[in-house]
Design an enzyme around this catalytic site. Structure first.
Site, PDB file in Angstrom:
ATOM      1  N   SER A  60       0.801  -1.209   0.000  1.00  0.00           N
ATOM      2  CA  SER A  60       0.000   0.000   0.000  1.00  0.00           C
ATOM      3  C   SER A  60       0.842   1.269   0.000  1.00  0.00           C
ATOM      4  O   SER A  60       1.554   1.547  -0.950  1.00  0.00           O
ATOM      5  CB  SER A  60      -0.948  -0.058   1.203  1.00  0.00           C
ATOM      6  OG  SER A  60      -1.904   0.958   1.140  1.00  0.00           O
ATOM      7  N   ASP A 118      10.660   4.960  -9.907  1.00  0.00           N
ATOM      8  CA  ASP A 118      10.347   5.543 -11.206  1.00  0.00           C
ATOM      9  C   ASP A 118      11.035   6.880 -11.429  1.00  0.00           C
ATOM     10  O   ASP A 118      11.254   7.282 -12.577  1.00  0.00           O
ATOM     11  CB  ASP A 118       8.832   5.715 -11.356  1.00  0.00           C
ATOM     12  CG  ASP A 118       8.124   4.395 -11.625  1.00  0.00           C
ATOM     13  OD1 ASP A 118       8.808   3.348 -11.620  1.00  0.00           O
ATOM     14  OD2 ASP A 118       6.901   4.405 -11.835  1.00  0.00           O
ATOM     15  N   LYS A 135      -0.926  -3.955  -3.432  1.00  0.00           N
ATOM     16  CA  LYS A 135      -2.194  -3.292  -3.155  1.00  0.00           C
ATOM     17  C   LYS A 135      -2.147  -1.910  -3.784  1.00  0.00           C
ATOM     18  O   LYS A 135      -1.516  -1.001  -3.266  1.00  0.00           O
ATOM     19  CB  LYS A 135      -2.476  -3.175  -1.662  1.00  0.00           C
ATOM     20  CG  LYS A 135      -3.812  -2.478  -1.392  1.00  0.00           C
ATOM     21  CD  LYS A 135      -4.073  -2.303   0.083  1.00  0.00           C
ATOM     22  CE  LYS A 135      -5.402  -1.597   0.295  1.00  0.00           C
ATOM     23  NZ  LYS A 135      -5.384  -0.201  -0.190  1.00  0.00           N
TER      24      LYS A 135
END
Length: 447
Positions: free
Chosen positions: A309, A320, A334
């Site tokens: 999460s 990224d 999740k």
């Protein structure tokens, strides 16, 4: 500054991967509109079939009249609402007064229990992760374990709600969990004593000179300020680190706002996360602001299958944006957002309202984040070896002395002993430190 969402949404949050209400409502401080989600929008006409209404009424009446034990109408309606939400996904649920109180307790990090995050899966209670320094963690409970009995009573789909509540209790009260470790069929009884759980979500220390260790166990209201305070104190004491390890293993998640703030603390720029749902208020984008607490020093993030999460938001943002290397095992996966919708003062619905996407536009839902460097879940032991009389040129008779008189005298102290000690204590952390040192050497060469 608290934002007042439209459509009655009091909070956008990233729930830990539970169907159990472990998060406190907390609205994002700022947000920009994200691209609209595809598919039907809220308000699209889709009338309820009259036959379905009749069937519901008939089932309700049959249960009320014919069930073996008398059940009052209020209990039946609550069960119907809970069943409707449970049928959507594992994270949507109906919250009564106790559920809302538990939500508040967990996200502020103060409650009485065992210190475990669980998810309902196929009528079982599966451990997402134990929280550091709690009865569960000290007993050896691990991510992926399953609770099959509580105080000798089997956990079933029918009693799972009551069983979950049994995990909480007064400090000092006793409870016995029967668990099965992941990929094992052996039942293990663990007698535990409930404690007042006051979770400190951030810990920092120096692993070795020049390298910082940052452990975040979950994302609470004060996680970002706590990180800034503790990392600042570490830097004031030891100086700006050459690099740092951010340990998010077995971090079950928490508040979206906390994950965004922590990511912002470690990034100078770039998108952190975007969320997309059917309601306009669920479409958001969060970006980093200038100011990196580590001043650009190399960063390694440790993850495992208990990293979930909000912890995956941080991992995805750092990966990224090419700010960190991710090391360990694939994360939990999740990638959805829950919103708490109040019904009245004592009741609310926690419902999945959006998916979230990493800066590259990737959804990690049910897939997780693949590490840049994969590490198996291993422990290592020091190899047995006999004493070596000759380990270097210096042990040979009549060897020539080093012409540099300032050379260190203890040539055997090459750091391998410290490395071996760390590896036997925490193999993954030792590997992360080795990678971090390589990154730091390259970073210094580039600057």
């Amino acid at each position: 500054m608290r934002r007042s969402p439209a459509c009655g949404l009091i909070a956008l949050l990233l729930a830990v991967p539970l169907a159990r209400g472990q998060d406190l409502p907390a609205a994002p401080s700022s947000a920009a509109a994200a691209p609209a989600a595809t598919g039907p929008v809220a308000g699209t006409p889709d009338p309820v079939d009259l036959k379905d209404i009749r069937n519901f009424s008939r089932v309700f009446e049959v249960v009320r009249q014919a069930y073996v034990e008398k059940v009052d109408n209020k209990t039946l309606m609550k069960a119907a609402i809970s069943g409707m939400l449970a049928g959507l996904d594992p994270h949507s649920e109906y919250l009564d007064k106790d559920g809302l109180a538990a939500l508040t307790e967990d996200t502020t990090g103060a409650y009485s229990g065992l210190g475990i995050e669980v998810i309902e899966q196929d009528g079982q209670l599966r451990i997402v992760s134990p929280i550091d320094d709690t009865p569960a963690a000290r007993a050896g409970i691990k991510a992926g374990d399953t609770i099959v009995r509580i105080d000798g009573k089997p956990v079933t789909a029918e009693n799972i709600d009551a069983m979950f509540k049994d995990l909480r209790g007064e400090p000092g009260s006793k409870i016995t969990l029967t668990i099965v470790h992941d990929k094992s069929d052996q039942l293990i009884d663990l007698p535990l004593v409930r404690e007042k759980i006051s979770v400190t979500s951030v810990r920092t220390r120096e692993i070795e000179p020049g390298y910082a260790y940052i452990r975040i166990s979950q994302f609470q209201e004060n996680t970002a300020p706590d990180l800034e305070k503790k990392l600042g104190a570490l830097i004031a004491r030891y100086g700006q680190p050459k690099g740092a390890v951010l340990d998010l293993r077995s971090n079950p998640g928490g508040l979206l706002t906390a994950a965004v703030a922590v990511s912002d603390d470690l990034l100078d720029a770039g998108t952190i996360v975007t969320t997309r749902g059917r309601l306009a208020d669920a479409n958001m984008s969060f970006s980093a602001h200038p100011g990196d607490l580590l001043n650009g020093a190399p960063l390694v993030v440790l993850v495992d299958n208990g990293t979930a999460s909000a912890a995956e938001i941080v991992s995805g943002a750092l990966k990224d944006n090419h700010r960190a290397l991710i090391i360990g095992r694939r994360t939990f996966g999740k990638g959805v957002v829950q919103t708490v919708l109040p019904l009245d003062a004592d009741h609310a619905v926690k419902i999945t309202t959006a998916r979230y996407y990493t800066p590259s536009g990737t959804s990690i839902q049910a897939e997780g984040i693949k590490p840049d460097i994969a590490l198996a879940d291993l422990t290592v032991n020091r190899a047995d070896s006999g004493p070596q009389l000759i380990t270097s040129e210096a042990d040979l008779s009549h060897h020539l002395a080093n012409e540099d008189g300032s050379a260190p005298k203890d040539i055997n102290n090459d750091g391998s002993a410290e490395n071996a000690r760390l590896a036997t204590q925490d193999y993954a952390l030792s590997q992360a430190l080795n990678v971090l040192k390589g990154l730091a050497l390259n970073h210094r060469a580039a600057h």
